[in-house]
Write a protein that holds these residues in place. Sequence first.
Motif, PDB file in Angstrom:
ATOM      1  N   VAL A 108       1.102  -1.800   0.189  1.00 35.41           N
ATOM      2  CA  VAL A 108      -0.445  -0.277  -0.245  1.00 35.41           C
ATOM      3  C   VAL A 108       0.666   1.459   0.295  1.00 35.41           C
ATOM      4  O   VAL A 108       1.959   1.540   1.074  1.00 35.41           O
ATOM      5  CB  VAL A 108      -0.827   0.087   1.366  1.00 35.41           C
ATOM      6  CG1 VAL A 108      -1.807   1.501   1.270  1.00 35.41           C
ATOM      7  CG2 VAL A 108      -2.226  -1.575   1.213  1.00 35.41           C
ATOM      8  N   LYS A 109       0.789   2.338  -0.879  1.00 33.89           N
ATOM      9  CA  LYS A 109       1.134   3.436  -1.094  1.00 33.89           C
ATOM     10  C   LYS A 109       0.624   4.493  -2.216  1.00 33.89           C
ATOM     11  O   LYS A 109      -0.367   3.917  -3.020  1.00 33.89           O
ATOM     12  CB  LYS A 109       2.833   3.055  -2.020  1.00 33.89           C
ATOM     13  CG  LYS A 109       3.629   3.893  -1.356  1.00 33.89           C
ATOM     14  CD  LYS A 109       4.772   3.653  -2.401  1.00 33.89           C
ATOM     15  CE  LYS A 109       5.897   4.926  -2.922  1.00 33.89           C
ATOM     16  NZ  LYS A 109       7.067   5.456  -3.658  1.00 33.89           N
ATOM     17  N   ASP A 110       0.250   5.424  -1.749  1.00 35.97           N
ATOM     18  CA  ASP A 110      -0.463   6.454  -2.187  1.00 35.97           C
ATOM     19  C   ASP A 110      -2.120   6.326  -2.044  1.00 35.97           C
ATOM     20  O   ASP A 110      -2.229   6.729  -3.296  1.00 35.97           O
ATOM     21  CB  ASP A 110       0.579   7.121  -3.397  1.00 35.97           C
ATOM     22  CG  ASP A 110       2.071   7.160  -3.819  1.00 35.97           C
ATOM     23  OD1 ASP A 110       2.525   7.539  -2.574  1.00 35.97           O
ATOM     24  OD2 ASP A 110       2.970   7.199  -4.313  1.00 35.97           O
ATOM     25  N   GLY A 111      -2.003   5.528  -0.868  1.00 32.40           N
ATOM     26  CA  GLY A 111      -3.470   5.301  -1.106  1.00 32.40           C
ATOM     27  C   GLY A 111      -3.714   4.654  -2.187  1.00 32.40           C
ATOM     28  O   GLY A 111      -4.943   4.433  -2.571  1.00 32.40           O
ATOM     29  N   PHE A 419     -15.840  -0.918  -9.847  1.00 32.01           N
ATOM     30  CA  PHE A 419     -15.666  -0.253  -9.196  1.00 32.01           C
ATOM     31  C   PHE A 419     -13.736   0.509 -10.191  1.00 32.01           C
ATOM     32  O   PHE A 419     -13.041   0.837  -9.091  1.00 32.01           O
ATOM     33  CB  PHE A 419     -15.105  -0.060  -7.964  1.00 32.01           C
ATOM     34  CG  PHE A 419     -16.345  -0.289  -7.192  1.00 32.01           C
ATOM     35  CD1 PHE A 419     -17.295  -1.692  -7.606  1.00 32.01           C
ATOM     36  CD2 PHE A 419     -16.946   0.876  -6.597  1.00 32.01           C
ATOM     37  CE1 PHE A 419     -18.667  -1.665  -7.020  1.00 32.01           C
ATOM     38  CE2 PHE A 419     -18.918   0.585  -6.117  1.00 32.01           C
ATOM     39  CZ  PHE A 419     -19.309  -0.568  -6.727  1.00 32.01           C
ATOM     40  N   GLY A 420     -13.335   0.041 -10.507  1.00 33.31           N
ATOM     41  CA  GLY A 420     -12.091   0.246 -11.382  1.00 33.31           C
ATOM     42  C   GLY A 420     -11.585   1.216 -11.900  1.00 33.31           C
ATOM     43  O   GLY A 420     -12.858   2.297 -12.016  1.00 33.31           O
ATOM     44  N   LEU A 435      -7.794   1.878  -2.355  1.00 34.42           N
ATOM     45  CA  LEU A 435      -8.220   1.696  -1.442  1.00 34.42           C
ATOM     46  C   LEU A 435      -9.225   2.945  -1.092  1.00 34.42           C
ATOM     47  O   LEU A 435     -10.364   1.653  -0.649  1.00 34.42           O
ATOM     48  CB  LEU A 435      -6.753   2.805  -0.086  1.00 34.42           C
ATOM     49  CG  LEU A 435      -6.576   2.012   0.327  1.00 34.42           C
ATOM     50  CD1 LEU A 435      -5.004   1.838   1.512  1.00 34.42           C
ATOM     51  CD2 LEU A 435      -6.390   0.302   0.517  1.00 34.42           C
ATOM     52  N   GLU A 436      -9.557   3.947  -1.518  1.00 37.76           N
ATOM     53  CA  GLU A 436     -11.407   4.528  -1.233  1.00 37.76           C
ATOM     54  C   GLU A 436     -11.805   3.833  -2.328  1.00 37.76           C
ATOM     55  O   GLU A 436     -12.865   3.754  -1.723  1.00 37.76           O
ATOM     56  CB  GLU A 436     -11.343   5.664  -2.662  1.00 37.76           C
ATOM     57  CG  GLU A 436     -11.889   6.383  -1.895  1.00 37.76           C
ATOM     58  CD  GLU A 436     -11.883   8.207  -3.018  1.00 37.76           C
ATOM     59  OE1 GLU A 436     -11.156   8.418  -3.866  1.00 37.76           O
ATOM     60  OE2 GLU A 436     -12.563   9.230  -2.747  1.00 37.76           O
ATOM     61  N   GLN A 437     -11.288   3.121  -3.693  1.00 43.00           N
ATOM     62  CA  GLN A 437     -12.404   2.881  -4.345  1.00 43.00           C
ATOM     63  C   GLN A 437     -13.436   1.137  -3.915  1.00 43.00           C
ATOM     64  O   GLN A 437     -13.731   0.699  -3.853  1.00 43.00           O
ATOM     65  CB  GLN A 437     -12.065   2.414  -6.096  1.00 43.00           C
ATOM     66  CG  GLN A 437     -11.930   3.595  -6.268  1.00 43.00           C
ATOM     67  CD  GLN A 437     -12.953   4.141  -6.615  1.00 43.00           C
ATOM     68  OE1 GLN A 437     -13.685   5.464  -6.280  1.00 43.00           O
ATOM     69  NE2 GLN A 437     -13.812   4.134  -8.041  1.00 43.00           N
ATOM     70  N   PHE A 438     -11.822   0.031  -3.445  1.00 40.67           N
ATOM     71  CA  PHE A 438     -12.049  -0.694  -2.847  1.00 40.67           C
ATOM     72  C   PHE A 438     -12.653  -0.272  -2.094  1.00 40.67           C
ATOM     73  O   PHE A 438     -14.008  -1.457  -1.468  1.00 40.67           O
ATOM     74  CB  PHE A 438     -10.299  -0.508  -2.182  1.00 40.67           C
ATOM     75  CG  PHE A 438     -10.530  -2.667  -1.099  1.00 40.67           C
ATOM     76  CD1 PHE A 438     -10.941  -3.844  -2.020  1.00 40.67           C
ATOM     77  CD2 PHE A 438      -9.953  -3.010  -0.097  1.00 40.67           C
ATOM     78  CE1 PHE A 438     -11.173  -4.578  -1.407  1.00 40.67           C
ATOM     79  CE2 PHE A 438     -10.170  -3.656   0.785  1.00 40.67           C
ATOM     80  CZ  PHE A 438     -10.606  -4.759   0.020  1.00 40.67           C
TER      81      PHE A 438
END
Lengths: 457, 457
Positions: A108-111, A419-420, A435-438
């Motif tokens: 996980v990097k840069d959100g 959601f991609g 992460l926001e989309q996930f």
Amino acid sequence: MMNEINKYVETHKQRFLDELFELIRIPSISSIPAHKPDMYRAAEKWKEILLAAGADKAEVMETDGNPVTYGEKIIDKKAPTVLVYGHMDVMPVDPVDLWKTDPFEPVVKDGKIWARGADDDKGQSFMHAKAFEYLAQSGKLGCNVKFLIEGEEEVGSPNLPKFCKKHKKMLQADVILVSDTSMIARDMPSITTGLRGLAYWQVEVTGPAADLHSGLFGGAVANPINVLSKMIAQTMDDEGRILIPGFYDDVAEVSGKERAMMGKAPFSIQEYKKSVGVKELFGEKGYTTNERTGIRPTFDVCGIWGGYTGEGAKTVLPSKAYAKISTRLVPNQDHKKIEKLFVKYFESIAPKSVKVKVEYLHGGPSYVCPIDLPAYKAAEKALKDVYGKDPVPVRSGGSIPIIATFEEILGVKSVLMGFGLGSDAIHSPNENFPLEQFYNGIRTLPLFYQYLAEERD
Amino acid sequence: MMNEINKYVETHKQRFLDELFELIRIPSISSIPAHKPDMYRAAEKWKEILLAAGADKAEVMETDGNPVTYGEKIIDKKAPTVLVYGHMDVMPVDPVDLWKTDPFEPVVKDGKIWARGADDDKGQSFMHAKAFEYLAQSGKLGCNVKFLIEGEEEVGSPNLPKFCKKHKKMLQADVILVSDTSMIARDMPSITTGLRGLAYWQVEVTGPAADLHSGLFGGAVANPINVLSKMIAQTMDDEGRILIPGFYDDVAEVSGKERAMMGKAPFSIQEYKKSVGVKELFGEKGYTTNERTGIRPTFDVCGIWGGYTGEGAKTVLPSKAYAKISTRLVPNQDHKKIEKLFVKYFESIAPKSVKVKVEYLHGGPSYVCPIDLPAYKAAEKALKDVYGKDPVPVRSGGSIPIIATFEEILGVKSVLMGFGLGSDAIHSPNENFPLEQFYNGIRTLPLFYQYLAEERD
């Protein structure tokens, strides 16, 4: 319900990631036979995920190819039934030297989550498992849910049609729900209402029986790379029109009115060129960029190789040259007909100085989803709740061949709620998933079930 | 003298092979930087070979690239001086899976030596060392002999011109003798009187900045493989004519009379087609097969690669495509001029939707040897003694760029007395060299020195 979901996601955030990462770490590349054991590991992992989330039952089932994982929770025979379709297999990772991190060790990097499968389709499929977990654990599940997670989507689902025919009753549903597409932007939700079809071949051109010295034989013996290049060049003209006779015969022409509507979608040529890193675009004359990817077929060489490809110079007249060639197809084009048209054309333009072998690798039809479907409406409402905007219906240039097949065999339409994002680099080095989309996916999907159950009431 | 040589060869047969095999086992591939240490090992081995054979001195000398080995035996300032030129470097061994034996572990089978370098040029150069050994040991050497064995012939001898300029005096000779070509057949000796020149480039075509999903972007973004194929196709027409403007401007046209003489050389189209394994030949319209390889220039793609080249299907619109491209040149064509014409043409036909980078890898001029040269006559007589027939003068399609450079810098002509055969598969898998040719070479070369010394007397 939304506050509750938000709270649930907030509480379990880290666990969701940890569980997803276990799935991602399995290098389940379906196109490489050596990864067969990983396909079984991924299928077992999915069984574990579904049972832990609350499925009544879940099992790894054989097909003629890689296994699938099926799971279900039936709450009420009168409630609507949703079949969630996803895939556990991923694309190869070549060229691996362009990856900034290990493709199978998610970071996980840069959100964002960085890994092969972070979006396509491990990340997106896994959102469904977690949305289902929330509904099952909270007792708010208003629909019957079935999961079908397959292992050959990236090679065109060659064995799933037979599996569907065999297990038609088990798979019966009111709608199929799929997250394997993208939305326009993180602040502009969309639902994919069309998918292009696909036909994919491998071509082998053989000149001399063995590699020859290009000085001693050059000029007198046909060079298979020269010949293959010419054959490829003969398949598309300078205006981007495909020259295979009959190729456009069945293409559904889109009306001027519909094209005008499509033209209203927000789009910046400058942004687009910048995002792909080119100074000029190229495509079929007479169509806009979105039309070229949405409603028009294509001809792309996905790979080519032959002769000496190492360092420095080797003067060789090679024996063989190869290409992997694909076309994207639009509604009404029959991929089985196109398969034959291409083979016939390529054989017809081959000079007698070489031997040409064309092998069909895979393909699938295109698909259209009507926007008045109850499940489409439910998806629309759910996305509006989370994103604050009505989602836009869009035609995607990509292909999920099995979607049209589901309709044909099971008689069930699919809703493609992806959601991609366009920047997720699926099929490329440094695939990622914000992460926001996930988390938004996990927040949105329970609302879809709620609205769908309400439609039935 | 012949009986004595035959006896000497018979006595030392096995030792000659054992010594050659030690040289072959060094994988001295000049185009692959990782083999640099092997180039030094090969140079030291050559020093050992020359000293053991009877050289007064021998040393490994530095160039700006791989080292050369120089050795000499000066018997009399008034005697003619022969500079033997050969090379210790070999071609890469790709595709290695087509080799029936280990390329660097020589094997004798079916009367042939099988290994990379068995012919080109370790086997052929080594014959000179053993012929010299016989002359030196028997006290019958009638000429001064110098050896120049280099390590970059297969990459176009980029550093040898500078070395020759620096050591002009050391290399001074009456003639340069080279065995790096082939003869028509084992029962038909020939001497190569012409060599084609060469120009070789690597082309890189870049489309999007990274690999893209061919579904999402296909049709809207130029595919670099499609583009490169088209550019290659645009470089030669259907009649085998090269379309680079100015390419043919300086080509020496061969007179109808000379072409008629060439046409008398024994040649069977059926045999030729069979030997290379094709049903039909292809080449420039209006010329015979031997003319196409002997007196006409060519355009061959020696290697191509880009996109996905692994197993199965990957739907990708690649970022890059590459090709290794060569042309063979004929007398009067200037390889430095052709270098620029190609770059200019390739850049001019590149669409703006891609970036094209052309890198010149190497090249060299063509060469013609007059058949009234005293050394040519000596070679003719020596071959007739051993093979029982007058050798035929032939133009070869291959290139030894340094031969024309020797003439330019040292002012010395070369005699190309090769003992290879067309079936030796040089530059290809399963390179081989018939034992009969190897031993005949050792038998022939001492006679050459004898006849050359007699010419001077």
